[in-house]
Design an enzyme around this catalytic site. Structure first.
Site: not given
Length: 376
Positions: A235, A324
């Protein structure tokens, strides 16, 4: 604490946060639901896509929301590879890509793909000649980032893209660091796909987007997916999409103003460190092809990790490279790719500026940095 790590992430703007809260209250439905509440969410999602697509000269039907810029990178590449003939299994990329793509391409090497990692010149640039020289009969895709988060280097993706378009080779560019900071036009830039992210432009975390041009055929990574035209399951976070769009519109409207601001701050920093040239080296100081908000510095004789911790102790947040890769002991890969030795590369720190950065804050930071160096 004075924040100087905007290349890692940005705080949400008040406007973006307000839009998020309004959408969370009024467009909370599932955008795939057929009832009226679902329709409100669907229309909000459509309007958000249109706003972002307009910023890059694209069609909103080709924009797909993802969970992050990293996910946008991986899904875009894999979806494009799924759509080309299996014989076209040669990929061209660079040694200085974001870790999300670099590690993904390394994995693809174990799955039957041939990957050429281009080495940049000493300024971090990838030339068209470098790309052309690596093209083979079975080259199917090229992926070159637009702007590097550690070096601030900008690649000439328009020229590279035009060359690849003429040869019918797909071209993807990671535009996470440049979206909202540089003009990007997907058609004029001759790119088939780009990846962008919300939290680099004062929007919420947890949402990015991939744009794939209508001329590029792609197939879903997970067959049978219905959300986002089959591009990504799950969703869609409509409030985050609306907040992303609001942040994108705001930063687009202020792009020239921000560039002027960053250039002034950069000039101030260069002037301040000039007497300490033997200790403080600003990489690509005289280059035109750089993001002015990223200041990559090597401090001779002092490890970046130590400097980062000392600056934090004095109330300044900087970094030693891409967030990261935090926790990895190796120095930034992008610096090693320039030919800088490992010991010198570990002496790197990154100062990255944002719209809230004030001249007096950068001046205070510079004085503190110099003081730490002098008393080391």
């Amino acid at each position: 604490m004075i924040y100087l790590d905007y290349a890692a992430t940005t705080p949400m703007s008040d406007h973006s946060l307000n839009i998020y809260m309004k959408a969370a209250k009024n467009a909370f439905g599932n955008s795939s639901s057929l009832h009226d509440i679902g329709d409100i969410a669907a229309r909000t999602l459509q309007a958000s896509k249109k706003l972002i697509a307009n910023m890059i000269g694209g069609n909103e039907k080709r924009l797909y929301f993802t969970g992050s810029g990293s996910e946008a990178n991986i899904l875009a590449i894999q979806s494009l590879l799924n759509g080309i003939h299996p014989s076209k299994n040669h990929i061209i990329t660079t040694q200085i890509e974001h870790s999300s793509l670099y590690t993904f391409f390394k994995r693809l090497q174990t799955e039957g793909f041939e990957v050429s990692f281009l080495k940049p010149n000493k300024h971090g640039q990838i030339s068209i000649e470098d790309v052309i020289n690596k093209i083979k009969d079975h080259t199917g895709l090229v992926s070159i980032q637009h702007g590097n988060s550690e070096l601030g280097v900008i690649q000439q993706i328009e020229e590279i893209g035009l060359c690849l378009k003429k040869q019918g080779i797909l071209f993807h560019s990671d535009c996470v660091q440049t979206f909202g900071k540089l003009p990007i036009h997907v058609e004029k830039g001759y790119v088939d796909a780009i990846s962008i992210s919300s939290h680099k432009i004062y929007g919420p975390k947890g949402i990015g987007a991939a744009y794939i041009d209508s001329s590029a055929y792609w197939r879903p990574v997970i067959p049978g997916t219905t959300h986002e035209s089959g591009f990504r399951p799950g969703t869609v976070d409509v409030p985050a999409a609306a907040a992303f769009a609001a942040a994108a519109k705001d930063i687009s409207d202020k792009m020239n103003e921000h560039t002027k601001h960053y250039l002034e701050l950069r000039s101030q920093f260069i002037h301040a460190i000039k007497p300490y040239k033997d200790k403080l080296i600003l990489l690509n100081e005289n280059s035109e092809h750089i993001l002015p908000n990223i200041l990559p510095v090597i401090v001779n004789g002092i490890e970046g990790q130590y400097l980062m911790l000392e600056c934090n102790r004095y109330g300044f947040a900087i970094s030693t490279g891409s967030a990261c890769q935090v926790g990895m002991q190796a120095p930034p890969r992008s610096l090693l790719a320039l030919g800088i030795d490992e010991q010198k590369a570990k002496q790197y720190i990154r100062i990255s500026l944002g719209e809230q950065t004030k001249a007096k804050e950068l001046e205070s930071f510079t004085r503190t940095l110099i003081n730490i160096i002098e008393h080391f």
